[in-house]
Design a protein around this motif. Structure first.
Motif, PDB file in Angstrom:
ATOM      1  N   THR A 170     -10.070   2.068   4.082  1.00  0.00           N
ATOM      2  CA  THR A 170      -8.887   2.283   4.911  1.00  0.00           C
ATOM      3  C   THR A 170      -8.755   3.746   5.301  1.00  0.00           C
ATOM      4  OG1 THR A 170      -7.725   0.453   3.847  1.00  0.00           O
ATOM      5  CG2 THR A 170      -6.382   2.068   5.025  1.00  0.00           C
ATOM      6  N   GLU A 223     -15.692   2.449  -1.714  1.00  0.00           N
ATOM      7  CA  GLU A 223     -15.712   1.938  -0.345  1.00  0.00           C
ATOM      8  C   GLU A 223     -14.820   2.743   0.596  1.00  0.00           C
ATOM      9  OE1 GLU A 223     -15.216  -2.323   2.041  1.00  0.00           O
ATOM     10  OE2 GLU A 223     -14.610  -2.149  -0.059  1.00  0.00           O
ATOM     11  N   SER A 273      -5.638   1.893  -7.467  1.00  0.00           N
ATOM     12  CA  SER A 273      -6.921   1.670  -6.815  1.00  0.00           C
ATOM     13  C   SER A 273      -6.921   2.492  -5.533  1.00  0.00           C
ATOM     14  CB  SER A 273      -7.100   0.190  -6.490  1.00  0.00           C
ATOM     15  OG  SER A 273      -8.251  -0.022  -5.690  1.00  0.00           O
ATOM     16  N   GLU A 287      -7.881   3.204  -2.133  1.00  0.00           N
ATOM     17  CA  GLU A 287      -8.411   2.353  -1.067  1.00  0.00           C
ATOM     18  C   GLU A 287      -8.904   3.140   0.144  1.00  0.00           C
ATOM     19  OE1 GLU A 287      -8.274  -1.224  -1.230  1.00  0.00           O
ATOM     20  OE2 GLU A 287      -7.762  -0.872  -3.328  1.00  0.00           O
ATOM     21  N   ARG A 311      -2.278  -0.189  -4.949  1.00  0.00           N
ATOM     22  CA  ARG A 311      -3.274   0.226  -3.962  1.00  0.00           C
ATOM     23  C   ARG A 311      -2.751   1.473  -3.261  1.00  0.00           C
ATOM     24  NH1 ARG A 311      -3.425  -3.261   0.135  1.00  0.00           N
ATOM     25  NH2 ARG A 311      -5.567  -2.742   0.711  1.00  0.00           N
ATOM     26  N   LEU A 339       0.846  -1.188   0.000  1.00  0.00           N
ATOM     27  CA  LEU A 339       0.000   0.000   0.000  1.00  0.00           C
ATOM     28  C   LEU A 339       0.881   1.238   0.000  1.00  0.00           C
ATOM     29  CD1 LEU A 339      -3.031   0.905   0.359  1.00  0.00           C
ATOM     30  CD2 LEU A 339      -2.598   0.891   2.825  1.00  0.00           C
TER      31      LEU A 339
END
Length: 244
Positions: A207, A204, A167, A169, A132, A107
């Motif tokens: 995180t 979503e 992406s 996150e 990510r 990440l």
């Protein structure tokens, strides 16, 4: 660390203490402690201390300099593979260092501008990976901190969602140091921004990376899902453990 305690023993004991504090903070907020991830920030320690942390049960680590990330990944490749452990990138990322990070980390916490997001997306496509990432948001407005303003992040997200190669996150922020009230406002502000962005985009954004050694319990109470712990995880001389 006591005079008779090895660093390996210290690592085990300190991790247990941290897990207990996380559990208590989550319970105060009516949250499930299992929803909170821990990252051990190893930027000030060497490979031997990371090995001790692996033995103690840590599985996620983070570095803030691409060159140091490359060095630790090389030195610890066998141990990381055996433990199924990984590194994150948390520091300011210059575009000329992206190749040292893309495809090497779990990440990237520090996407601080649209320009950087576009550059990471492009290099990720070249490497045939999807990176990510988290958007770094300067919720507190401190001039010393980098990142999107909350409104910039809100406005940019639809465009960033269209980039191939990354992406999005979630979000990341850092609070003002040594100021619990300001830290709480910062962390709650990040949570509220994420809620607005979810409503607007349907993404979503699971995180929320916020909370460090001095303020991670406050961050958990305000919705953090990932805490970044350096001194409290690695420094036997760190004095605030157990204090709020």
């Amino acid at each position: 660390m006591t005079t008779t305690e090895s660093y390996e023993q210290f690592s085990v004991r300190r991790r247990e203490e941290i897990l207990e504090r996380i559990c208590n903070a989550a319970q105060r907020a009516g949250r499930d402690p299992q929803d909170i991830s821990l990252v051990a920030v190893s930027k000030t320690v060497g490979a031997d201390q990371v090995r001790a942390a692996l033995q103690a049960g840590w599985r996620h680590f983070a570095e803030n300099r691409p060159q140091e990330l490359k060095k630790k990944l090389s030195e610890l490749s066998d141990e990381l593979a055996a433990a199924q452990a990984s590194f994150d990138m948390i520091g300011n990322l210059q575009t000329n260092k992206i190749n040292l990070v893309v495809g090497k980390v779990r990440l990237i916490h520090s996407i601080s501008s649209e320009h950087l997001a576009q550059a990471v997306a492009l290099r990720s496509q070249v490497h045939e990976v999807v990176s990510r990432v988290l958007l770094e948001v300067n919720v507190s407005g401190e001039e010393s901190k980098s990142g999107f303003t909350p409104q910039e992040a809100f406005d940019a997200l639809p465009r960033l969602m269209e980039l191939e190669g990354i992406s999005v996150e979630g979000l990341m922020t850092m609070a003002p140091a040594h100021n619990p009230d300001a830290a709480r406002r910062t962390f709650s502000g990040l949570r509220e921004l994420a809620e607005r962005m979810r409503d607007a985009t349907g993404l979503e954004l699971a995180t929320l990376s916020c909370g460090m050694s001095d303020d991670f319990e406050i961050a958990i109470e305000e919705g953090s899902t990932l805490v970044r712990l350096g001194r409290v995880a690695f420094d036997p001389g760190y004095q605030s453990l157990g204090k709020q």
